[in-house]
Design a protein around this motif. Structure first.
Motif, PDB file in Angstrom:
ATOM      1  N   MET A 115       0.830  -1.204   0.000  1.00 50.86           N
ATOM      2  CA  MET A 115       0.000   0.000   0.000  1.00 50.86           C
ATOM      3  C   MET A 115       0.863   1.252   0.000  1.00 50.86           C
ATOM      4  O   MET A 115       0.474   2.292  -0.552  1.00 50.86           O
ATOM      5  CB  MET A 115      -0.931  -0.009   1.215  1.00 50.86           C
ATOM      6  CG  MET A 115      -2.001  -1.086   1.157  1.00 50.86           C
ATOM      7  SD  MET A 115      -2.824  -1.348   2.749  1.00 50.86           S
ATOM      8  CE  MET A 115      -3.433   0.287   3.108  1.00 50.86           C
ATOM      9  N   ALA A 116       2.048   1.161   0.605  1.00 53.01           N
ATOM     10  CA  ALA A 116       2.929   2.325   0.648  1.00 53.01           C
ATOM     11  C   ALA A 116       3.706   2.504  -0.656  1.00 53.01           C
ATOM     12  O   ALA A 116       4.254   3.576  -0.905  1.00 53.01           O
ATOM     13  CB  ALA A 116       3.908   2.173   1.816  1.00 53.01           C
ATOM     14  N   LEU A 136      -3.324  -1.120  -6.235  1.00 51.23           N
ATOM     15  CA  LEU A 136      -2.935  -2.382  -5.603  1.00 51.23           C
ATOM     16  C   LEU A 136      -3.254  -3.607  -6.450  1.00 51.23           C
ATOM     17  O   LEU A 136      -2.681  -4.675  -6.230  1.00 51.23           O
ATOM     18  CB  LEU A 136      -3.628  -2.516  -4.241  1.00 51.23           C
ATOM     19  CG  LEU A 136      -2.952  -1.790  -3.075  1.00 51.23           C
ATOM     20  CD1 LEU A 136      -3.780  -1.947  -1.820  1.00 51.23           C
ATOM     21  CD2 LEU A 136      -1.533  -2.290  -2.851  1.00 51.23           C
ATOM     22  N   LEU A 137      -4.167  -3.484  -7.404  1.00 56.39           N
ATOM     23  CA  LEU A 137      -4.526  -4.638  -8.223  1.00 56.39           C
ATOM     24  C   LEU A 137      -3.779  -4.657  -9.550  1.00 56.39           C
ATOM     25  O   LEU A 137      -4.081  -5.466 -10.428  1.00 56.39           O
ATOM     26  CB  LEU A 137      -6.042  -4.639  -8.480  1.00 56.39           C
ATOM     27  CG  LEU A 137      -6.921  -4.730  -7.225  1.00 56.39           C
ATOM     28  CD1 LEU A 137      -8.396  -4.770  -7.613  1.00 56.39           C
ATOM     29  CD2 LEU A 137      -6.558  -5.943  -6.384  1.00 56.39           C
ATOM     30  N   SER A 138      -2.782  -3.807  -9.708  1.00 60.86           N
ATOM     31  CA  SER A 138      -1.982  -3.799 -10.930  1.00 60.86           C
ATOM     32  C   SER A 138      -1.004  -4.969 -10.920  1.00 60.86           C
ATOM     33  O   SER A 138      -0.594  -5.441  -9.852  1.00 60.86           O
ATOM     34  CB  SER A 138      -1.202  -2.489 -11.039  1.00 60.86           C
ATOM     35  OG  SER A 138      -0.205  -2.421 -10.023  1.00 60.86           O
ATOM     36  N   PRO A 139      -0.607  -5.465 -12.105  1.00 58.15           N
ATOM     37  CA  PRO A 139       0.378  -6.560 -12.149  1.00 58.15           C
ATOM     38  C   PRO A 139       1.676  -6.214 -11.426  1.00 58.15           C
ATOM     39  O   PRO A 139       2.285  -7.080 -10.791  1.00 58.15           O
ATOM     40  CB  PRO A 139       0.608  -6.750 -13.658  1.00 58.15           C
ATOM     41  CG  PRO A 139      -0.667  -6.305 -14.293  1.00 58.15           C
ATOM     42  CD  PRO A 139      -1.135  -5.156 -13.454  1.00 58.15           C
ATOM     43  N   ALA A 140       2.108  -4.946 -11.483  1.00 55.03           N
ATOM     44  CA  ALA A 140       3.344  -4.558 -10.810  1.00 55.03           C
ATOM     45  C   ALA A 140       3.224  -4.722  -9.297  1.00 55.03           C
ATOM     46  O   ALA A 140       4.149  -5.216  -8.627  1.00 55.03           O
ATOM     47  CB  ALA A 140       3.687  -3.107 -11.158  1.00 55.03           C
ATOM     48  N   ALA A 141       2.076  -4.309  -8.736  1.00 55.77           N
ATOM     49  CA  ALA A 141       1.874  -4.436  -7.294  1.00 55.77           C
ATOM     50  C   ALA A 141       1.806  -5.904  -6.879  1.00 55.77           C
ATOM     51  O   ALA A 141       2.363  -6.302  -5.845  1.00 55.77           O
ATOM     52  CB  ALA A 141       0.594  -3.707  -6.883  1.00 55.77           C
TER      53      ALA A 141
END
Length: 759
Positions: A597-598, A603-608
Motif C-alpha cells: 500500500m505504501a 494495488l490490483l496492478s500486475p506490478a503491485a
C-alpha cells in the motif's frame, strides 16, 4: 515351464507363461516410454520385473501354497549387475521401479526392512532357475536418455534422476497392470473398455466446435465482453510458439478459462501433443469447469478426476467385481488415457511426487501434454520449490507445455530472483496475454477501500445499507457467528456459504444466489474464501477481512465482474476483524500487503501483485518454500547422489508432499437420494470402496478430528459398514445437526446428545 499368473484350472492349460508376461510387459512399457525417450529403460524394467517368479517357491504359491514369496527384489538386484558406465545410474532407477512394482517405490536407506538397500542385502540368487536369462535375454545398454541434464547443479541433477525413476516406474506398473488385466479378462470372457480417441485424431473437430461456440458467445454489449474477445484473439495465434513454459495473466473475469482452452487446442495441434490437462486449485469449482468443457467439446472426450478413488490399490482381477468398476471413466482415472483431463492441483502434483503404483500409473500420460494451471498463485508456498522443479522438468525433458494461468501472477520469472535461486522459471517473452498492465487498467472495475477496524456490529450496519453484497471472512467460525447475528437483526436475503456445507449443497446455494442477483432481489452472502476462485458471482459491494493481496484480488473479482456498474459504485472494502484475527499465515500475508500500500497506488496492478509475491518469497526465504508435512525437512534434499550412487527417499517424499494439510477428517452427509443410495452400497462386499467414495465425494464435510470423535462418542456419527470398510466412511446419523441454512454444526453435539437423554 514357469508361470506368471494362475487360474482355477488345475491342469494349467490356461495359465500365463512367465516369459510371455515378461516380454509382453516389456514391449508395452517400451511403447509407453518411447515417446519421451525412456523406452529402453522401461523395456528393461518390464523384462526383469517378475524374474523372482523363476523359483519353486513362487510356483508353489501359484498352486495354492500359503507361504508369501518376495518376487520383486530379484529383478532389482540383477539389473544393477547388468549395467555399466553411464547406464548404471539409470539401472539403479530401474531397480527402484522393479522393487516397488507392487508395494510402491521404496526409500533407498532407513531403519525399515523394506528399504531397497535392506532388500538387496538380503537377496540370494541361488534359488532362481538360471533359465530366466535364456528365456528373456536382457540387455542393459543404451539406457540413458538424451535429456537436458543439469550436471552443474548437483541438487537439480539428483532431482532430475529421481523424476526419471518415477516415470520409468509409471511405464512399468501401468504395463504390468494392463497385461495382467487383459490375461484375466481373456480367461474369464470379460471385455475391458479402455478405448479413448487419440487427441490428434479429433483435434480438427474439437477446434471446429470450439470456434462455433466462441462465435455464438461473442458479444459487444459491454466493454468487458469486447475485451474478452480481444484477449482470445490475441492468445490463440501464439499457439505456434515453441512448447515450454507460458504465462497467461488476465484480470478476474477476463475470460482466462476459454482463452487458455483455445490456446491448448491450437498448440496441441501445431506441435502434435497427446493430451490437454486442466488443473484447478479447488474441488469446489472443478465440476463447473468440466461442465463448461463438456458443453463445448462433448461428454465423450473429457475426464473429470478429483477424487481419491485411485488411493485404493486395485488389483487387475478386481475389474470383474462390479459392473460399475468397468465403467470407462473410472478406469481412465487410473491412467489418464482420455484426451482432455480436468483435475485438481492436489491430484496432479501429489501424483508427480507419489510412490504408490495406483497414483503413479498415470504419470507417463502426463508427458507430452498441454498443462494449464488455473489460479497458479494458489500453489502452496511451503512446497513451491519441488512443485516448480517438477514443472520445469516436465517442460524441459518430457515434452510438456505449461500455462501458468492467473489474474495474480505469482512472480516466478527467474529475473525476479538472484542467480540460481531455486524458484525462478525462464518466463521471459512467454506471456500470452496482450499487455497485462494495460489489461488491468482496462478491466479496472472496482475501487479498493480500507475500512480499518470493523467489529461485527459495524460490519452488519454497513451490510444493512445495501440490498446485495458479499462478505468474506477468514474462518468458518466467524462466518457462522456473523450470519447468526445478521439473522437476529432481521436482514433480508441472507445466505451462508462455507465448507460446513457439502459441495453438492453449495452448488444448489450458488444457483439460488445467481438467480437472486439476476432478479435484483435482496442477497447478502456471508462466506469464507471458498467463494474467491472460479465462482462466477457479480456483487455491487464486497467486504473482505484482511488477507494477502492475492486473496484480495480474487475477492475483487466477485465485484462488478461484468463491468455493468461504474467503478465508483463498486467498492471492495478491506477491514480488520478485532474479535476474529486472521491465522498466523494470513496475518503475515496481510503485513506483506500493507507494505504494498505504501509503494503502489493501484494495488490490483500486475506490478503491485508481482511486488507482493516477491516480498512474500523474500520474507519466508527458500527454507519456507520447501517444507515437508511430517518432518518439515526440504523435499528436494531427500534425493541425493554420492559415491555410493543414488540415495532417493521416494516413500518418505510421498508421505511428506501434501498440497493440503488441513488436519481435518471427513463426515459424510446423507443429504439426498444419491448419497443415501451410495451409503447403502457400502454393505455390498463386491463393490470396491473407491467406487463408492467417488459417488460420495460431493457429500463430505471436513471437520476437526476432535469434533468428529465427539460426534462419534455422542452417537451422531458412526462408521458405515464398519465390518467391511473399517473406519473409511464416517456418516452423519443425526439429521438435525445438518442445518439447511448453515451446514454441519458439530459444536452442538453434546447438547443434542443430552437433549435426547432427557426426552
Amino acid at each position: 515351464m514357469y508361470y506368471a499368473h494362475s487360474t482355477a484350472e488345475s491342469g494349467r492349460f490356461n495359465w500365463q507363461p512367465l516369459s510371455d508376461h515378461l516380454i509382453a510387459v516389456a514391449v508395452l512399457a517400451q511403447q509407453f516410454g518411447a515417446p519421451i525417450g525412456i523406452g529402453r529403460a522401461a523395456w528393461l524394467a518390464g523384462l526383469l520385473h517378475d524374474v523372482g517368479k523363476y523359483t519353486p517357491e513362487f510356483q508353489a504359491r501359484l498352486s495354492g501354497a500359503e507361504e508369501r514369496v518376495d518376487h520383486s527384489t530379484a529383478g532389482a538386484a540383477i539389473v544393477t549387475e547388468l549395467a555399466a558406465g553411464d547406464d548404471r545410474p539409470i539401472a539403479e532407477l530401474v531397480a527402484y521401479a522393479i522393487a516397488g512394482h507392487h508395494a510402491g517405490l521404496p526409500d533407498k536407506q532407513g531403519e525399515s526392512l523394506s528399504t531397497l538397500e535392506a532388500r538387496l542385502r538380503g537377496f540370494s540368487e541361488a534359488r532362481l532357475d538360471k533359465v530366466w536369462a535364456s528365456d528373456i535375454k536382457p540387455d542393459a545398454s543404451g539406457l540413458k536418455p538424451d535429456f537436458c541434464w543439469h550436471f552443474d547443479d548437483k541438487a537439480r541433477f539428483a532431482f532430475q534422476l529421481s523424476f526419471l525413476g518415477r516415470m520409468i516406474f509409471s511405464c512399468l506398473v501401468d504395463a504390468d497392470f494392463k497385461d495382467t488385466e487383459q490375461f484375466y479378462a481373456r480367461t474369464e470372457g470379460r471385455q475391458i473398455d479402455r478405448t479413448w480417441p487419440e487427441l490428434q485424431s479429433i483435434l480438427p473437430s474439437l477446434i471446429e466446435v470450439f470456434d462455433t461456440h466462441m462465435r455464438q458467445k461473442r458479444r459487444s454489449d459491454t466493454p468487458v465482453n469486447v475485451l474478452r474477445a480481444n484477449i482470445l484473439d490475441h492468445v490463440r495465434p501464439q499457439a505456434s510458439e515453441k512448447p515450454g513454459l507460458f504465462t497467461l495473466t488476465v484480470p478476474t473475469g477476463g475470460g482466462k478459462t476459454l482463452a487458455s482452452l483455445g490456446f491448448a487446442l491450437d498448440h496441441a495441434k501445431m506441435h502434435g501433443l497427446d493430451r490437454i490437462i486442466y488443473a484447478i486449485p479447488f474441488t469446489s469449482i472443478i465440476d463447473q469447469t468440466a461442465s463448461i468443457f463438456r458443453g463445448i467439446l462433448g461428454d465423450d472426450v473429457v475426464l473429470e478426476h478429483h477424487s481419491a478413488i485411485e488411493d485404493e490399490e486395485r488389483r487387475p482381477r478386481d475389474a470383474d467385481s462390479t459392473k460399475a468398476d468397468k465403467d470407462k471413466l473410472k478406469l481412465a482415472m487410473e491412467d489418464w488415457a482420455a484426451p482432455i483431463v480436468v483435475t485438481t492441483n492436489v491430484q496432479l502434483f501429489e501424483s508427480l511426487f507419489a510412490a504408490r503404483t495406483s497414483r503413479c500409473r498415470k504419470l507417463h500420460n502426463i508427458a507430452r501434454s498441454v498443462i494449464i494451471l488455473d489460479e497458479a498463485q494458489t500453489l502452496p508456498r511451503q512446497l513451491l520449490i519441488p512443485a516448480i522443479w517438477a514443472l520445469r522438468e516436465l517442460a524441459e525433458n518430457y515434452g510438456c507445455s505449461i500455462v501458468l494461468c492467473t489474474a495474480t501472477q505469482p512472480a516466478l520469472d527467474q529475473r525476479n530472483f538472484p542467480a540460481r535461486h531455486p524458484v525462478g522459471l525462464p518466463l521471459e517473452g512467454r506471456e500470452l496475454a496482450p499487455d497485462p498492465a494495460d489489461l488491468a487498467k482496462r478491466l479496472e472495475r472496482v475501487m479498493l477501500v480500507h475500512g480499518g477496524v470493523m467489529d461485527d456490529a459495524a460490519l452488519l450496519a454497513q451490510l444493512g445499507k445495501v440490498d446485495q453484497a458479499l462478505v468474506i471472512v477468514n474462518s468458518r467460525k466467524h462466518a457462522l457467528t456473523l450470519y447468526r447475528q445478521a439473522k437476529e437483526t432481521g436482514l433480508d436475503g441472507l445466505v451462508h456459504l462455507t465448507t460446513r456445507q457439502y459441495a453438492a449443497h453449495r452448488r444448489e446455494i450458488l444457483a439460488i444466489v445467481r438467480q437472486k442477483l439476476m432478479n435484483g432481489e435482496p442477497c447478502r452472502v456471508i462466506a469464507t474464501s471458498l467463494v474467491e476462485a472460479g465462482v462466477d458471482l457479480d456483487f455491487p459491494k464486497v467486504w473482505r477481512a484482511e488477507a494477502g493481496l492475492d486473496q484480495v484480488a480474487q475477492a475483487a473479482g466477485r465485484c462488478n465482474r461484468e463491468g455493468r456498474r461504474s467503478v465508483e459504485d463498486s467498492m471492495v472494502t478491506i477491514f480488520k476483524a478485532p474479535e476474529n484475527p486472521p491465522p498466523a499465515e494470513i496475518a503475515g500475508l496481510s503485513g506483506d500487503m500493507a507494505r504494498m500500500m505504501a509503494r503502489h497506488e493501484k494495488l490490483l496492478s500486475p506490478a503491485a501483485i508481482e511486488d507482493f509475491f516477491s516480498e512474500v518469497y523474500w520474507r519466508v526465504g527458500p527454507e519456507g518454500l520447501d517444507r515437508g508435512r511430517n518432518d518439515k525437512l526440504p523435499i528436494v534434499d531427500k534425493f541425493r547422489i554420492g559415491s555410493g550412487g543414488t540415495n532417493f527417499s521416494y516413500r518418505s517424499v510421498a508421505e511428506n508432499f501434501r498440497m493440503i494439510d488441513s488436519g481435518m477428517v471427513p463426515v459424510i452427509i446423507p443429504g439426498d437420494g444419491k448419497a443415501k443410495a451410495a451409503i447403502a452400497k457400502l454393505e455390498t462386499e463386491t463393490i470396491p470402496s473407491g467406487v463408492i467414495a467417488r459417488d460420495l465425494q460431493t457429500y463430505v464435510v471436513q471437520v476437526p478430528p476432535k469434533a468428529r470423535a465427539r460426534l462419534i462418542t455422542c452417537g451422531h456419527v458412526k462408521f458405515a459398514a464398519e465390518r467391511l470398510r473399517a473406519d473409511q466412511f464416517a456418516v452423519l446419523m443425526t439429521p438435525n445437526l445438518y442445518d439447511p441454512e448453515v451446514g454441519l454444526v458439530w459444536e452442538d453435539a453434546e447438547y443434542l446428545s443430552l437433549e435426547a437423554i432427557v426426552i
